[in-house]
Design an enzyme around this catalytic site. Structure first.
Site, PDB file in Angstrom:
ATOM      1  N   TYR A 141      36.555  34.743  44.635  1.00  0.00           N
ATOM      2  CA  TYR A 141      35.654  35.670  43.934  1.00  0.00           C
ATOM      3  C   TYR A 141      36.249  36.093  42.588  1.00  0.00           C
ATOM      4  CZ  TYR A 141      32.646  39.813  43.259  1.00  0.00           C
ATOM      5  OH  TYR A 141      31.764  40.756  42.769  1.00  0.00           O
TER       6      TYR A 141
HETATM    7  P1  NDP Z   1      23.987  41.805  47.060  1.00  0.00           P
HETATM    8  O1  NDP Z   1      24.690  40.947  48.043  1.00  0.00           O
HETATM    9  O2  NDP Z   1      23.403  43.092  47.479  1.00  0.00           O
HETATM   10  O3  NDP Z   1      22.849  40.964  46.306  1.00  0.00           O
HETATM   11  C1  NDP Z   1      23.137  39.711  45.774  1.00  0.00           C
HETATM   12  C2  NDP Z   1      21.940  39.252  44.984  1.00  0.00           C
HETATM   13  O4  NDP Z   1      22.231  37.954  44.439  1.00  0.00           O
HETATM   14  C3  NDP Z   1      20.709  39.105  45.874  1.00  0.00           C
HETATM   15  O5  NDP Z   1      19.572  39.469  45.132  1.00  0.00           O
HETATM   16  C4  NDP Z   1      20.716  37.615  46.169  1.00  0.00           C
HETATM   17  O6  NDP Z   1      19.451  37.074  46.443  1.00  0.00           O
HETATM   18  C5  NDP Z   1      21.201  37.069  44.839  1.00  0.00           C
HETATM   19  N1  NDP Z   1      21.665  35.690  44.969  1.00  0.00           N
HETATM   20  C6  NDP Z   1      22.725  35.213  45.666  1.00  0.00           C
HETATM   21  N2  NDP Z   1      22.795  33.880  45.571  1.00  0.00           N
HETATM   22  C7  NDP Z   1      21.737  33.505  44.792  1.00  0.00           C
HETATM   23  C8  NDP Z   1      21.246  32.263  44.342  1.00  0.00           C
HETATM   24  N3  NDP Z   1      21.847  31.102  44.657  1.00  0.00           N
HETATM   25  N4  NDP Z   1      20.143  32.237  43.568  1.00  0.00           N
HETATM   26  C9  NDP Z   1      19.519  33.395  43.238  1.00  0.00           C
HETATM   27  N5  NDP Z   1      19.914  34.604  43.646  1.00  0.00           N
HETATM   28  C10 NDP Z   1      21.020  34.654  44.415  1.00  0.00           C
HETATM   29  O7  NDP Z   1      25.061  42.003  45.913  1.00  0.00           O
HETATM   30  P2  NDP Z   1      25.199  43.114  44.764  1.00  0.00           P
HETATM   31  O8  NDP Z   1      23.883  43.636  44.373  1.00  0.00           O
HETATM   32  O9  NDP Z   1      26.262  44.030  45.177  1.00  0.00           O
HETATM   33  O10 NDP Z   1      25.812  42.186  43.618  1.00  0.00           O
HETATM   34  C11 NDP Z   1      25.105  41.858  42.432  1.00  0.00           C
HETATM   35  C12 NDP Z   1      26.128  41.425  41.400  1.00  0.00           C
HETATM   36  O11 NDP Z   1      27.032  42.495  41.136  1.00  0.00           O
HETATM   37  C13 NDP Z   1      26.995  40.244  41.844  1.00  0.00           C
HETATM   38  O12 NDP Z   1      27.193  39.391  40.721  1.00  0.00           O
HETATM   39  C14 NDP Z   1      28.311  40.912  42.252  1.00  0.00           C
HETATM   40  O13 NDP Z   1      29.402  40.043  42.131  1.00  0.00           O
HETATM   41  C15 NDP Z   1      28.361  42.036  41.242  1.00  0.00           C
HETATM   42  N6  NDP Z   1      29.231  43.153  41.644  1.00  0.00           N
HETATM   43  C16 NDP Z   1      28.994  43.835  42.799  1.00  0.00           C
HETATM   44  C17 NDP Z   1      29.829  44.880  43.161  1.00  0.00           C
HETATM   45  C18 NDP Z   1      29.640  45.651  44.423  1.00  0.00           C
HETATM   46  O14 NDP Z   1      30.545  46.389  44.803  1.00  0.00           O
HETATM   47  N7  NDP Z   1      28.510  45.565  45.112  1.00  0.00           N
HETATM   48  C19 NDP Z   1      30.964  45.283  42.301  1.00  0.00           C
HETATM   49  C20 NDP Z   1      31.119  44.487  41.122  1.00  0.00           C
HETATM   50  C21 NDP Z   1      30.270  43.474  40.811  1.00  0.00           C
HETATM   51  P3  NDP Z   1      18.924  36.941  47.987  1.00  0.00           P
HETATM   52  O15 NDP Z   1      18.409  38.302  48.364  1.00  0.00           O
HETATM   53  O16 NDP Z   1      17.870  35.893  47.888  1.00  0.00           O
HETATM   54  O17 NDP Z   1      20.111  36.518  48.830  1.00  0.00           O
END
Ligand code: NDP
Length: 274
Positions: A141
């Protein structure tokens, strides 16, 4: 009405950004994968749902057809986390981690840059504190977030002639499914390791799990991220990097001045069960 594309908008941070920008009167082109997410996005004001798996290259080629010719922003948010010690990582999972969090972010950005250029718009990447600090057990990651930091920095300099601003959002733990499911995901990863790797890394696996449980309780509200994204999309002077809280700023400063041997020892100790 200004417009932005937000990827991974069906839940978590992406949904919070979509709801926030829609309340601010933006036209939001919101991508999701499931029918349920697409139909609930479609019920939000000014939100245009787009079915998209960002790793689907042919869908990316057709993405511009769903967007206006002038787009004021793209928020590359969709992401996944692959945990586990490097020695035991399945290479398929490592490829998936880098494809979703790095290659596909660039694929989306390339696809929309002509519309962003036409509007004098902005590019935003959802990085993380994990793009600044590497911890044992999260190498896949953190590698993906370090890579997006570097690509965004290069892109920002390359896009200067068109005054297209590029910002990195670097949140610490945020309360989403990524944290809600973290211990189950960790247990699944542990179960998938070979018996030999489970035995070799037993104290690291137990220590990391305990640390994740503690960090889960510290996860902050997604609103913390939405304000930074709005600033990156609308401010006359968007920041290159948005570190969102004092703990993250302190961690970044501490890592910068701490000799690597000392930070290695401290981070290894924090993820090892005695
Ligand atoms: P979630 O796991 O809650 O959501 C992930 C999102 O990414 C979902 O909407 C998912 O869609 C989508 N996704 C995953 N794979 C794909 C794909 N192949 N194509 C399209 N969409 C995809 O994660 P977060 O909201 O927490 O994370 C969002 C971003 O923020 C990420 O980049 C994460 O690395 C970053 N982040 C998060 C932190 C945290 O603590 N939560 C901290 C720092 C950064 P689906 O519903 O279809 O699976």
């Amino acid at each position: 009405m200004p417009s932005a594309l937000v990827t991974g908008a069906g839940r978590g941070i992406g949904l919070a950004i979509t709801e926030h920008m829609s309340r601010r009167g933006w036209d939001v082109y919101a991508t999701a994968r499931s029918d349920a997410a697409l139909s609930s996005l479609g019920r939000l004001p000014n939100v245009h749902p787009i079915a998209l798996d960002i790793t689907d290259r042919s869908a990316i080629s057709a993405l511009a057809e769903h967007l206006p010719c002038e787009l004021d922003g793209v928020v590359n948010n969709a992401g996944i986390i692959v945990n586990g010690p490097i020695e035991g990582l399945s290479l398929d999972n490592l490829v998936r981690q880098l494809d979703v969090n790095v290659i596909s972010q660039i694929a989306v950005t390339q696809a929309v840059l002509p519309s962003i250029r036409a509007a004098g718009g902005r590019v935003v990447f959802m990085s993380s504190v994990s793009g600044l600090i590497t911890t044992p057990g999260t190498g896949a990651y953190t590698a993906s977030k370090y890579a997006i930091e570097s690509l965004a920095d290069a892109l920002r300099m390359e896009l200067r002639p068109w005054r297209i601003r590029v910002s990195l959002i670097e949140p610490g733990p945020i309360r989403t499914d990524m944290w809600a499911d973290v211990l189950d995901d960790y247990d699944r990863m542990t179960a998938e390791l070979s018996d030999e790797h489970r035995r070799l890394y037993a104290s690291h696996l137990a220590g990391s799990r305990k640390l994740l449980g503690r960090m889960q309780k510290l996860a902050a509200d997604p609103k913390r991220v939405t304000k930074a994204v709005e600033h990156a999309l609308t401010s006359r002077r968007p920041k290159r990097r948005y570190l969102l809280d004092l703990v993250s700023r302190t961690q970044k400063a501490a890592i910068a001045i701490t000799p690597t041997a000392v930070s290695d020892a401290a981070l290894a100790a924090a993820t090892t069960s005695k």
